[in-house]
Design an enzyme around this catalytic site. Structure first.
Site, PDB file in Angstrom:
ATOM      1  N   GLU A   1      16.415 103.791 -16.792  1.00 25.76           N
ATOM      2  CA  GLU A   1      15.920 103.224 -18.034  1.00 25.76           C
ATOM      3  C   GLU A   1      15.311 104.356 -18.867  1.00 25.76           C
ATOM      4  O   GLU A   1      14.110 104.601 -18.838  1.00 25.76           O
ATOM      5  CB  GLU A   1      14.860 102.149 -17.754  1.00 25.76           C
TER       6      GLU A   1
ATOM      7  N   ASP B   1      12.951 102.780 -13.152  1.00 25.34           N
ATOM      8  CA  ASP B   1      12.089 102.377 -14.253  1.00 25.34           C
ATOM      9  C   ASP B   1      11.472 103.603 -14.928  1.00 25.34           C
ATOM     10  O   ASP B   1      11.123 104.587 -14.271  1.00 25.34           O
ATOM     11  CB  ASP B   1      10.974 101.485 -13.690  1.00 25.34           C
TER      12      ASP B   1
END
EC number: 3.2.1.1
Length: 450
Positions: free
Chosen positions: A257, A233
């Site tokens: 990400e 993330d």
């Protein structure tokens, strides 16, 4: 990332889209012991994002996903990406992006509950075991930019109090102000997000608990819990070497990400991290193409065109869902092109025609091989060819009427058919490999040898 901020101890710290039926001729197809399983390398088929934002609370989600696994296997899914699985500050209500105890998978009574929003330790163990039994790998969502839920403590590096005293019930990876920015190593960090305590990855102690120690997060998740890969993330918040070191310490597939529409930037990050990246460049080109009615946008730069082995392509996810018109056309694009496609749970299970989605997954897994030749694009039509064996030709038509076009294939004097069932044509290619194909309005066809 989406985060819902609520007031707790005077600090805001809480987290962090009618299709017609497919024709009948469509083609479908905390001590534990790691289960023995036999899965192919992640990336050989299609990934399922097995959650969406604000899935039902109450500890039922792991069992919900477990019930879907056999059908997903039959559809051609090879990996499922789970949400952050451990206890976060918002306890039974958290989607996991406000991490507190990286080793509490739903077995310690802290942050207002024993179970996580998704369920208990035994339920996630059962889910992972069921996935492995079905030949499906499991990808963990790893949030290591920031933490949440620490107690207040006097912080000599700020001259005041900070919420950086972490004493998790697991007794593992206790943290203090030394482990966050600012500290004795850095006065600050560009990756700070939303006021959360920002982990300092240059600290040896932090590195040891994340991936170096024998009971580090990376090794515990891999060796004890049985995770097979990692989705990182908010990787803009820390250097790419962190992902590289984490992956190298435990092995497994890794995707980051890095939320940026510039394909060159995505390529840079993927190379530095030695990991895959979600192809936001592809996502934004598809958004402009299908929402803006301009399929020439698909000629734009994407990570999949620069390095298809590092590109994880997607049409929607828990954070962003901007392609709500012609969404099946976007899935037809990623399922027929290079890269590793990721399907969004709600698109597959709720919003789109599951038969058509299964058909596209089957096409990806059985026909979409080899490099790509881009044959034609205008506002309404797009044609491309995959050059593998057997390969395919995809024809996307965003106009209001049927369209026909002569295209150059790799097959001479060969009968071909549309494997979507949208066209009943079975033309024979000419000796020079050219053939006329068609596509329905606001639809697509995918052609290969019969």
């Amino acid at each position: 990332m989406k985060y819902i901020f609520t007031l707790l101890f005077a600090l805001a710290l809480i987290s962090c889209s009618d299709e017609a039926d497919v024709k009948d001729d469509i083609q479908t197809s905390q001590e534990v012991t790691t289960p023995v399983f036999n899965t192919k390398a992640i990336g050989s088929k299609v990934m399922m994002q097995a959650f969406y934002w604000d899935v039902p609370a109450g500890g039922t989600w792991w069992n919900t996903v477990k019930g879907k696994v056999p059908a997903w296997k039959n559809a051609g899914i090879d990996a499922i990406w789970l949400p952050p699985a451990t206890k976060a500050q918002n306890g039974p209500y958290s989607m996991g992006y406000d991490p507190f105890d990286y080793f509490d998978f739903g077995s310690y009574n802290q942050m207002g509950s024993t179970e996580t929003r998704f369920g208990s330790l035994s339920e996630i163990q059962s889910l992972i075991s069921t996935a492995h039994t079905n030949g499906i790998s499991v990808i963990a969502d790893i949030v290591i930019n920031h933490n949440s839920g620490g107690a207040s403590q006097a912080n000599p590096f700020t001259g005041g109090n900070t919420w950086t005293d972490f004493q998790p019930a697991s007794g593992l990876f206790n943290r203090s102000y030394y482990d966050f920015h600012p500290n004795d190593v850095h006065s600050g960090d560009s990756g700070s997000f939303g006021g959360y305590p920002d982990l300092c990855h240059d600290k040896q102690y932090v590195q040891d608990w994340l991936y170096n120690n024998s009971n580090s997060i990376a090794k515990y998740y891999k060796n004890v819990m049985g995770f097979d890969g990692w989705r990182f993330d908010y990787v803009k918040g820390f250097e790419p070497w962190v992902v590289k070191n984490f992956k190298n310490a435990a092995g497994g597939f890794a995707v980051g990400e890095y939320w940026d529409g510039n394909a060159a930037t995505l390529e840079w990050w993927a190379n530095q991290a030695e990991a895959s990246a979600f192809d936001f460049a592809c996502y934004y080109r598809m958004r402009d193409a299908f929402m803006g009615n301009d399929l020439t946008q698909l000629n734009g730069d994407m990570l999949l065109k620069r390095n298809s082995y590092k590109a994880v392509t997607f049409v929607a996810n828990h954070d962003t869902d901007e392609i709500y018109n012609n969404k099946l056309l976007a899935y037809a694009y990623i399922m027929t092109h290079e890269g590793y496609p990721c399907v969004f749970y709600r698109d597959y299970e709720e919003w789109l025609d599951k038969n058509k989605m299964n058909n596209l997954i089957w096409i990806h897994n059985n026909k979409a091989s080899g490099n790509t030749t881009y044959l034609y694009a205008d506002n309404d039509e797009y044609v491309a060819r995959r050059n593998g064996s057997p390969g395919l030709v995809v024809y996307i038509n965003n106009s209001n009427s049927w369209q026909e076009r002569w295209v150059d294939t790799n097959w001479a004097n060969t009968v071909i058919k549309d494997y979507t069932g949208n066209s009943g044509w079975e033309p024979t290619t000419q000796g020079d490999t050219w053939v006329k194909i068609q596509a329905p309005p606001h639809g697509y066809t995918v052609w290969s040898v019969k």
